[in-house]
Write a protein that holds these residues in place. Structure first.
Motif, mmCIF file in Angstrom:
data_model
loop_
_atom_site.group_PDB
_atom_site.id
_atom_site.type_symbol
_atom_site.label_atom_id
_atom_site.label_comp_id
_atom_site.label_asym_id
_atom_site.label_seq_id
_atom_site.Cartn_x
_atom_site.Cartn_y
_atom_site.Cartn_z
ATOM 1 N N TRP A 50 0.833 -1.207 0.000
ATOM 2 C CA TRP A 50 0.000 0.000 0.000
ATOM 3 C C TRP A 50 0.863 1.249 0.000
ATOM 4 O O TRP A 50 0.563 2.218 -0.694
ATOM 5 N N TYR A 51 1.960 1.215 0.760
ATOM 6 C CA TYR A 51 2.851 2.386 0.813
ATOM 7 C C TYR A 51 3.489 2.645 -0.553
ATOM 8 O O TYR A 51 3.527 3.786 -1.026
ATOM 9 N N ARG A 58 2.669 6.034 -2.643
ATOM 10 C CA ARG A 58 3.748 6.991 -2.460
ATOM 11 C C ARG A 58 4.033 7.711 -3.778
ATOM 12 O O ARG A 58 4.065 7.107 -4.834
ATOM 13 N N VAL A 59 4.212 9.004 -3.721
ATOM 14 C CA VAL A 59 4.489 9.803 -4.916
ATOM 15 C C VAL A 59 5.737 10.638 -4.657
ATOM 16 O O VAL A 59 6.080 10.955 -3.512
ATOM 17 N N THR A 78 1.653 12.028 -12.509
ATOM 18 C CA THR A 78 0.429 12.063 -13.314
ATOM 19 C C THR A 78 -0.733 11.440 -12.533
ATOM 20 O O THR A 78 -1.204 10.341 -12.845
ATOM 21 N N ILE A 79 -1.170 12.116 -11.486
ATOM 22 C CA ILE A 79 -2.330 11.682 -10.709
ATOM 23 C C ILE A 79 -3.241 12.882 -10.508
ATOM 24 O O ILE A 79 -2.809 14.032 -10.593
ATOM 25 N N PHE A 127 3.545 11.582 4.869
ATOM 26 C CA PHE A 127 4.629 10.605 4.731
ATOM 27 C C PHE A 127 4.562 9.872 3.393
ATOM 28 O O PHE A 127 5.502 9.162 3.022
ATOM 29 N N LEU A 128 3.454 10.016 2.670
ATOM 30 C CA LEU A 128 3.348 9.421 1.338
ATOM 31 C C LEU A 128 3.828 10.362 0.240
ATOM 32 O O LEU A 128 3.838 9.983 -0.926
ATOM 33 N N ILE A 129 4.198 11.578 0.579
ATOM 34 C CA ILE A 129 4.666 12.557 -0.405
ATOM 35 C C ILE A 129 6.162 12.765 -0.189
ATOM 36 O O ILE A 129 6.595 13.168 0.896
ATOM 37 N N ASP A 130 6.929 12.470 -1.191
ATOM 38 C CA ASP A 130 8.385 12.605 -1.121
ATOM 39 C C ASP A 130 8.804 13.769 -2.017
ATOM 40 O O ASP A 130 8.720 13.681 -3.239
#
Length: 666
Positions: free
Chosen positions: A276-277, A281-282, A647-648, A656-659
């Motif tokens: 899931w991570y 994650r983007v 591209t989302i 924490f899912l945005i890098d």
């Protein structure tokens, strides 16, 4: 009372000695080992099953003298190979020299025990039940000695695995003891000729050194003083009616199964969380802020072309020049009808000569007049003619002159009814290279009746509009035909025609000078067949292009060639600036490759962790349009120079899912 409940007197309990001390030392040094005794009635398969049932990686096999199943090398070899596949090591303990020799020759470890005491006379024993084989007193004494082996009790300070193993060993010895014959019963005396009974292993068969005796005694004393009684108080002289249940191994097995399930569930949960991570994650790339920047434009910069390999520092494009002729024909249809002149006016004209000499009229002589509408009309005399001279005669009646004349056929220069004229409407004679001769004012007179025959009719005429309507299709087909012809000139498994270098391209073909004049059949202004009112337009030109390696088209090669091309002339930027090359476009004109663009010299700042964290927090849960707006604000503020979004449609709702990563500036 039956054998199952009859008490059997046991010898008095003594400190562990002999084989008991050996087994105590073995179990103390290797808790994962097990002791498996062999009885004479055992088969090889039965021994294997009992060893496997012990569930230990190391097994001490107690083999009495004369055991039929283990009397040869082949039996021990088969036993070793079977247990070796299960990962079980075997130590053979026996007083029988033949057994030990066969075990050693098959690759097994052995341990010899001392001579047993003199055998007692054997007496006949009552026949046991069919399900319980008779075991003599020596076997029973040997098995009773196993009870003195130090066990790993679940109530002691040992691990549960060791305790379960020791408990199972005690259960096995107790179960075997129940089938032993009572020692008080008399035994039959064998006949004198009978062979002596085979030697059995007893507790006194093993003699230990003084150090081994001290270690075994110390271990036994510690076990007895620190462990609670394993059994309820009960006379050891009383035989149990049933073997003790192995509750400790069952509990250990259940606990192991529960732990295994819990670990498996934890691993699956971790895998799901990791998946899931990774799926959500983007990464967002932002460029560092620009302190200052300057550009140096270049135009029509010529880049060399070579067919050789580029090498380590390429400054030339690897390509081959390809040329090909191409043509394409389209068919159009005239859709509209036009009323056009069809028939020409024709007739005869009489030309009269009033002078006494002939008057020649060369070919191409025209007669000029006016139609009823007052428009000028021209007729052409067919062929070359000469007007005869006038003839004068003298007689007694006087002098008379006869004019010479000639009748000629004339055709109107232009078709249509506009060329029809009335009688004597033609008044001038036009001889090439001479002044017009006006009728009735000079030497020639023109006389004729009305001349007609000019007419109009509806026809389908090829017009410029008809040609333009199909010219675009013709040029598109010409470009495609040109690409096909170029592709036939190369090995398409190795090379590829770069479409950006084809000349003329689709834009250039819009100009008439890029292709040959179209060939139109029938020509412009000519009628088509009324039954099939079609015409054809053919266009042709010469194409040229560059053929490059399939995986390295011109655009990809320029990424490396352009920097090397300019850096050969020296570094265009200052040491604290990053040099960049922006190629806006390139063009192949059939003879050279030129590029347009600019050299950028940029001095960058740094991106702090606080700025990256601020950008990350501002983008949590934002839509793509909102994210672009917020990032553009950072650009306008000078905090970053560039950015790249995934591209989302919507960014994740957890930070924490945005890098957010700084772009690498090379």
């Amino acid at each position: 009372m039956s054998d199952e409940t009859s008490p059997i007197p046991f010898p008095p309990k003594t400190p562990p000695t002999g084989i008991t001390a050996v087994l105590s030392a073995i179990l103390a040094s290797n808790p994962a080992s097990a002791v498996v005794p062999v009885v004479p009635a055992d088969t090889l398969d039965g021994i294997v099953e009992r060893v496997r049932a012990a569930r230990a990686s190391s097994v001490q096999l107690l083999v009495p003298e004369g055991a039929p199943a283990l009397q040869g090398r082949r039996s021990f070899t088969a036993l070793r190979l079977i247990l070796q596949r299960d990962g079980i090591s075997v130590l053979v303990i026996s007083p029988d020299a033949n057994v030990l020799e066969a075990a050693r020759s098959s690759g097994l470890e052995t341990m010899v025990v001392g001579d047993p005491p003199s055998p007692r006379p054997a007496t006949s024993a009552p026949t046991p039940p069919p399900a319980r084989p008779v075991i003599d007193e020596r076997d029973a004494a040997f098995l009773r000695a196993l009870d003195d082996v130090p066990s790993r009790d679940p109530y002691a300070d040992l691990s549960e695995k060791d305790a379960a193993f020791a408990a199972s060993l005690d259960d096995f010895s107790d179960a075997v003891a129940t089938v032993a014959a009572p020692s008080a019963q008399p035994e039959e005396t064998p006949p004198p000729s009978a062979a002596p009974p085979p030697r059995r292993v007893s507790a006194a068969d093993v003699h230990l050194s003084a150090d081994e005796e001290r270690r075994a005694s110390a271990h036994e004393t510690a076990r007895r003083s620190g462990a609670a009684p394993r059994r309820q108080s009960q006379s050891r002289a009383t035989v149990r009616t049933a073997p003790r249940t192995a509750s400790a191994p069952a509990r250990t097995h259940d606990r192991t199964m529960i732990i295994g399930i819990a670990v498996a569930v934890l691993i699956v949960a971790l895998l799901i969380a990791f998946g899931w991570y990774q799926a959500n994650r983007v990464s967002i790339i932002v460029g560092p802020p620009v302190i200052q920047s300057r550009t140096q434009p270049f135009r029509e910069e010529v880049i060399p072309i070579t067919t050789a390999e580029p090498g380590a520092n390429p400054s030339s494009i690897q390509a081959a020049v390809v040329q090909a002729e191409a043509s394409f024909t389209v068919q159009g249809q005239v859709t509209s009808e036009t009323v056009t002149p069809a028939g020409r006016a024709t007739g005869q004209v009489r030309i009269i000569n009033v002078i006494e000499q002939p008057f020649p009229l060369p070919e191409g002589t025209e007669l000029l007049g006016s139609n009823p509408a007052g428009a000028e009309v021209r007729f052409v005399i067919e062929g070359q003619v000469t007007v005869p001279a006038a003839v004068t005669t003298v007689s007694d009646r006087g002098r008379s002159t006869t004019y010479g004349e000639v009748v000629v056929n004339v055709v109107a220069r232009s078709p249509g009814s506009a060329s029809n004229v009335g009688s004597n409407a033609l008044t001038q004679i036009l001889i090439p290279g001479m002044q017009p001769i006006i009728s009735d004012r000079g030497n020639l007179l023109i006389r004729h009746e009305a001349i007609g025959g000019g007419s109009e009719q509806s026809q389908r005429i090829v017009t410029e509009a008809d040609v333009q309507r199909v010219l675009g299709e013709a040029l598109t087909g010409l470009y495609n035909a040109g690409m096909e012809q170029l592709a036939r000139q190369i090995d398409q498994n190795v090379l590829a025609i770069d479409p950006t270098t084809i000349t003329p391209d689709t834009i250039e073909l819009a100009r008439p000078e890029a292709y040959d004049p179209p060939l139109i059949e029938p020509p412009l202004g000519q009628p088509v067949d009324p039954a099939n009112p079609v015409f054809r337009v053919t266009v042709s030109t010469r194409f040229s292009a560059l053929a490059t390696p399939r995986d390295r088209l011109v655009g990809k090669q320029l990424e490396q060639v352009v920097p090397q091309h300019f850096l050969q002339r020296g570094t265009p930027c200052n040491p604290n600036e990053q040099v960049g090359f922006d190629v806006a476009g390139w063009r192949w004109d059939g003879s050279k490759l030129t590029i347009n663009g600019a050299i950028a010299c940029t001095e960058y700042g740094t991106l702090t962790d606080d700025m990256l964290n601020q950008i990350r927090k501002d983008l949590v849960g934002a839509s793509r349009s909102d994210a672009e707006t917020r990032l553009q604000q950072f650009v306008q503020q000078g905090a970053i120079s560039t950015y790249s979004l995934p591209t989302i449609e919507t960014l994740p709702g957890f930070d924490f899912l945005i890098d957010v990563q700084p772009a690498r500036i090379s």
